[in-house]
Structures are given as structure tokens and as C-alpha cells.
Write a protein that holds these residues in place. Sequence first.
Motif, PDB file in Angstrom:
ATOM      1  N   ALA A   1       0.796  -1.234   0.000  1.00 16.71           N
ATOM      2  CA  ALA A   1       0.000   0.000   0.000  1.00 16.71           C
ATOM      3  C   ALA A   1       0.828   1.283   0.000  1.00 16.71           C
ATOM      4  O   ALA A   1       0.290   2.355  -0.245  1.00 16.71           O
ATOM      5  CB  ALA A   1      -0.959   0.001   1.184  1.00 16.71           C
ATOM      6  N   CYS A   2       2.108   1.202   0.316  1.00 17.33           N
ATOM      7  CA  CYS A   2       2.932   2.408   0.215  1.00 17.33           C
ATOM      8  C   CYS A   2       4.294   2.047  -0.366  1.00 17.33           C
ATOM      9  O   CYS A   2       4.638   0.870  -0.487  1.00 17.33           O
ATOM     10  CB  CYS A   2       3.066   3.130   1.569  1.00 17.33           C
ATOM     11  N   LYS A   3       5.083   3.059  -0.686  1.00 17.87           N
ATOM     12  CA  LYS A   3       6.346   2.827  -1.402  1.00 17.87           C
ATOM     13  C   LYS A   3       7.401   2.102  -0.579  1.00 17.87           C
ATOM     14  O   LYS A   3       8.382   1.615  -1.147  1.00 17.87           O
ATOM     15  CB  LYS A   3       6.894   4.147  -1.951  1.00 17.87           C
ATOM     16  N   LEU A   4       7.205   2.010   0.741  1.00 20.88           N
ATOM     17  CA  LEU A   4       8.192   1.287   1.552  1.00 20.88           C
ATOM     18  C   LEU A   4       8.255  -0.194   1.183  1.00 20.88           C
ATOM     19  O   LEU A   4       9.251  -0.868   1.463  1.00 20.88           O
ATOM     20  CB  LEU A   4       7.894   1.460   3.046  1.00 20.88           C
ATOM     21  N   CYS A   5       7.212  -0.693   0.530  1.00 24.58           N
ATOM     22  CA  CYS A   5       7.212  -2.109   0.121  1.00 24.58           C
ATOM     23  C   CYS A   5       8.303  -2.387  -0.905  1.00 24.58           C
ATOM     24  O   CYS A   5       8.767  -3.513  -1.035  1.00 24.58           O
ATOM     25  CB  CYS A   5       5.846  -2.522  -0.426  1.00 24.58           C
ATOM     26  N   GLU A   6       8.737  -1.347  -1.616  1.00 19.22           N
ATOM     27  CA  GLU A   6       9.708  -1.544  -2.699  1.00 19.22           C
ATOM     28  C   GLU A   6      11.117  -1.796  -2.184  1.00 19.22           C
ATOM     29  O   GLU A   6      11.929  -2.407  -2.872  1.00 19.22           O
ATOM     30  CB  GLU A   6       9.716  -0.317  -3.623  1.00 19.22           C
ATOM     31  N   THR A   7      11.418  -1.294  -0.990  1.00 22.79           N
ATOM     32  CA  THR A   7      12.790  -1.383  -0.490  1.00 22.79           C
ATOM     33  C   THR A   7      12.937  -2.312   0.713  1.00 22.79           C
ATOM     34  O   THR A   7      14.050  -2.563   1.157  1.00 22.79           O
ATOM     35  CB  THR A   7      13.298   0.036  -0.109  1.00 22.79           C
ATOM     36  N   ARG A   8      11.833  -2.811   1.228  1.00 23.87           N
ATOM     37  CA  ARG A   8      11.927  -3.674   2.418  1.00 23.87           C
ATOM     38  C   ARG A   8      12.478  -5.057   2.071  1.00 23.87           C
ATOM     39  O   ARG A   8      12.339  -5.514   0.936  1.00 23.87           O
ATOM     40  CB  ARG A   8      10.537  -3.838   3.036  1.00 23.87           C
ATOM     41  N   GLN A   9      13.091  -5.687   3.081  1.00 24.23           N
ATOM     42  CA  GLN A   9      13.413  -7.116   2.994  1.00 24.23           C
ATOM     43  C   GLN A   9      12.270  -7.923   3.596  1.00 24.23           C
ATOM     44  O   GLN A   9      11.815  -8.908   3.016  1.00 24.23           O
ATOM     45  CB  GLN A   9      14.704  -7.428   3.764  1.00 24.23           C
ATOM     46  N   ASN A  10      11.833  -7.494   4.775  1.00 23.20           N
ATOM     47  CA  ASN A  10      10.743  -8.175   5.456  1.00 23.20           C
ATOM     48  C   ASN A  10       9.772  -7.164   6.056  1.00 23.20           C
ATOM     49  O   ASN A  10      10.182  -6.097   6.508  1.00 23.20           O
ATOM     50  CB  ASN A  10      11.280  -9.030   6.610  1.00 23.20           C
TER      51      ASN A  10
ATOM     52  N   HIS B   1      18.235  -4.075  11.201  1.00 20.28           N
ATOM     53  CA  HIS B   1      18.167  -5.434  11.764  1.00 20.28           C
ATOM     54  C   HIS B   1      16.741  -5.963  11.760  1.00 20.28           C
ATOM     55  O   HIS B   1      16.502  -7.139  11.481  1.00 20.28           O
ATOM     56  CB  HIS B   1      18.727  -5.449  13.181  1.00 20.28           C
ATOM     57  N   GLU B   2      15.807  -5.067  12.077  1.00 22.42           N
ATOM     58  CA  GLU B   2      14.403  -5.466  12.096  1.00 22.42           C
ATOM     59  C   GLU B   2      13.954  -5.878  10.698  1.00 22.42           C
ATOM     60  O   GLU B   2      13.240  -6.864  10.513  1.00 22.42           O
ATOM     61  CB  GLU B   2      13.550  -4.307  12.610  1.00 22.42           C
ATOM     62  N   ASP B   3      14.397  -5.116   9.705  1.00 19.48           N
ATOM     63  CA  ASP B   3      14.077  -5.401   8.307  1.00 19.48           C
ATOM     64  C   ASP B   3      14.645  -6.754   7.890  1.00 19.48           C
ATOM     65  O   ASP B   3      14.006  -7.530   7.180  1.00 19.48           O
ATOM     66  CB  ASP B   3      14.651  -4.275   7.438  1.00 19.48           C
ATOM     67  N   GLU B   4      15.860  -7.040   8.371  1.00 21.59           N
ATOM     68  CA  GLU B   4      16.502  -8.306   8.008  1.00 21.59           C
ATOM     69  C   GLU B   4      15.818  -9.496   8.675  1.00 21.59           C
ATOM     70  O   GLU B   4      15.729 -10.575   8.102  1.00 21.59           O
ATOM     71  CB  GLU B   4      17.986  -8.281   8.408  1.00 21.59           C
ATOM     72  N   GLU B   5      15.329  -9.280   9.904  1.00 24.70           N
ATOM     73  CA  GLU B   5      14.795 -10.416  10.668  1.00 24.70           C
ATOM     74  C   GLU B   5      13.275 -10.492  10.699  1.00 24.70           C
ATOM     75  O   GLU B   5      12.709 -11.504  11.111  1.00 24.70           O
ATOM     76  CB  GLU B   5      15.346 -10.374  12.106  1.00 24.70           C
ATOM     77  N   GLY B   6      12.627  -9.408  10.319  1.00 25.63           N
ATOM     78  CA  GLY B   6      11.163  -9.404  10.358  1.00 25.63           C
ATOM     79  C   GLY B   6      10.601  -9.296  11.761  1.00 25.63           C
ATOM     80  O   GLY B   6       9.443  -9.633  12.013  1.00 25.63           O
ATOM     81  N   GLU B   7      11.450  -8.844  12.709  1.00 27.50           N
ATOM     82  CA  GLU B   7      11.053  -8.721  14.120  1.00 27.50           C
ATOM     83  C   GLU B   7      11.291  -7.294  14.589  1.00 27.50           C
ATOM     84  O   GLU B   7      12.298  -6.690  14.201  1.00 27.50           O
ATOM     85  CB  GLU B   7      11.920  -9.647  14.989  1.00 27.50           C
ATOM     86  N   PRO B   8      10.424  -6.765  15.446  1.00 24.47           N
ATOM     87  CA  PRO B   8      10.625  -5.399  15.919  1.00 24.47           C
ATOM     88  C   PRO B   8      11.706  -5.315  17.009  1.00 24.47           C
ATOM     89  O   PRO B   8      11.901  -6.272  17.768  1.00 24.47           O
ATOM     90  CB  PRO B   8       9.262  -5.022  16.517  1.00 24.47           C
ATOM     91  N   PHE B   9      12.383  -4.195  17.049  1.00 19.77           N
ATOM     92  CA  PHE B   9      13.328  -3.894  18.129  1.00 19.77           C
ATOM     93  C   PHE B   9      14.281  -5.043  18.440  1.00 19.77           C
ATOM     94  O   PHE B   9      14.333  -5.535  19.566  1.00 19.77           O
ATOM     95  CB  PHE B   9      12.567  -3.467  19.389  1.00 19.77           C
ATOM     96  N   VAL B  10      15.023  -5.467  17.434  1.00 23.45           N
ATOM     97  CA  VAL B  10      16.038  -6.498  17.661  1.00 23.45           C
ATOM     98  C   VAL B  10      17.462  -5.947  17.549  1.00 23.45           C
ATOM     99  O   VAL B  10      18.418  -6.645  17.836  1.00 23.45           O
ATOM    100  CB  VAL B  10      15.877  -7.707  16.697  1.00 23.45           C
TER     101      VAL B  10
END
Length: 190
Positions: A18-27, A49-58
Motif C-alpha cells: 500500500a505504500c512505497k516502503l514495500c519496494e525497499t523492504r526485505q521483510n 536489523h528489524e528489516d533483516e529479521e522481520g522482528e521489531p526492536f532487535v
Amino acid sequence: MMTQNWDELRETVLHCTACKLCETRQNVVFGAGNPHSQIMLIGEGPGQHEDEEGEPFVGRSGQLMDKMLDYIGLSREKNIFIGNMVKCRPPQNRDPERDEVEACIGYLRNQVALINPKIIVCIGRIAAQRLIDPDYKVTKQHGEWILKNGVWMTGTFHPAALLRNPNNKPAAMQDFFSLREKIKELGIEL
Ligand code: URA
Ligand code: SF4
């Protein structure tokens, strides 16, 4: 569109474009913790790190936050749910833009509707300005409680800000002690 079902919500969010952040995310980072808890912590958005692991505040911020939570006897596994204003990482960790926050906030509202928390803690300015007061000043208003739509809300320093400016750590810890008091006051079972 709201869903009544947590797993369905998660599936929707994990595939969101739904927004442009989907284009650059890993997870996509949906959030973590106990969805049956009555306490929610809301950060800004995933970092590297959160993007790499798909977990918040890691990352480093998350480690500091876990330490502060531990001080007041809370853990993300057991008695809180941690989410973010945006579920995908803003490139270079820039602030999420208004259109991105607005595109994503429906998911947060759906999470809040399903969890039905008694307490929401805004972690940092971005969450506090969107959820508590558009002019929210963390340095001035941190630790103040307001009752909004039946939910007790407060804001505190973002741990990334504490890592940059450790002078604010004692004040942030006071906010966590105040959270502990509020939990007791409201009779929330942990
Ligand atoms: N900072 C945030 O605001 N959220 C995260 O999940 C990680 C770092
Ligand atoms: Fe969708 Fe939110 Fe990710 Fe944007 S940040 S793509 S709205 S899940």
C-alpha cells in the motif's frame, strides 16, 4: 477494512504493497509479543536489523528497550505486544513520511482493536505525535498519562535517542517505573 482475525491480519500485512516502503523492504515487521497482553508499545518503524529479521526492536535500540522492560518485570514474550507505526523499513532509517504513516495506520488500528489494550506506550516522537498529540514534545511531555478512548496512553524517549544522548536514560527509566505503577493501579494481571 478491519478483520476480526489476528492471523488473517498478519497475512494481509505481510503481503502489503500500500505504500512505497514495500519496494525497499526485505521483510515486513508485523510486531511481536503476546497479542493477549493488555499493554502495547508502539515504535516508529523497522531499522536495518528489524528489516533483516522481520522482528521489531532487535537491534541495539531493542536490546536497550528489553533491558529497561526487564527492570520493571516485563518481557516481550510474556506480557506486552510491540508494534510500529510503519511495518516496513524507511530507507536509511529516515523518518516515515506522512503518506506512509497514513497508509499503514489502519493495520495498527486493527491490531489495537483486536488486542484491546488498557495501556499504549508511544516509543518516541513519531508515535506520540500521531497517537497522542500532533505537537507532542518528548522532552517535555514524556511520562505524562492521558486517557484516550478508554486507553491510558503515554510517551517516552526512543531508545535510539537514548543511545545518542544517555543523559536522558534516568528520565526514561522514570517513565518505565511510571508504567509499572499504572499497570498496578489498573489491576492488570501480568
Ligand atoms: N526502532 C523502532 O522504532 N522500531 C523498531 O522496531 C526498531 C527500532
Ligand atoms: Fe504496507 Fe505499511 Fe509496509 Fe507501507 S509500511 S507497504 S502500508 S505494511
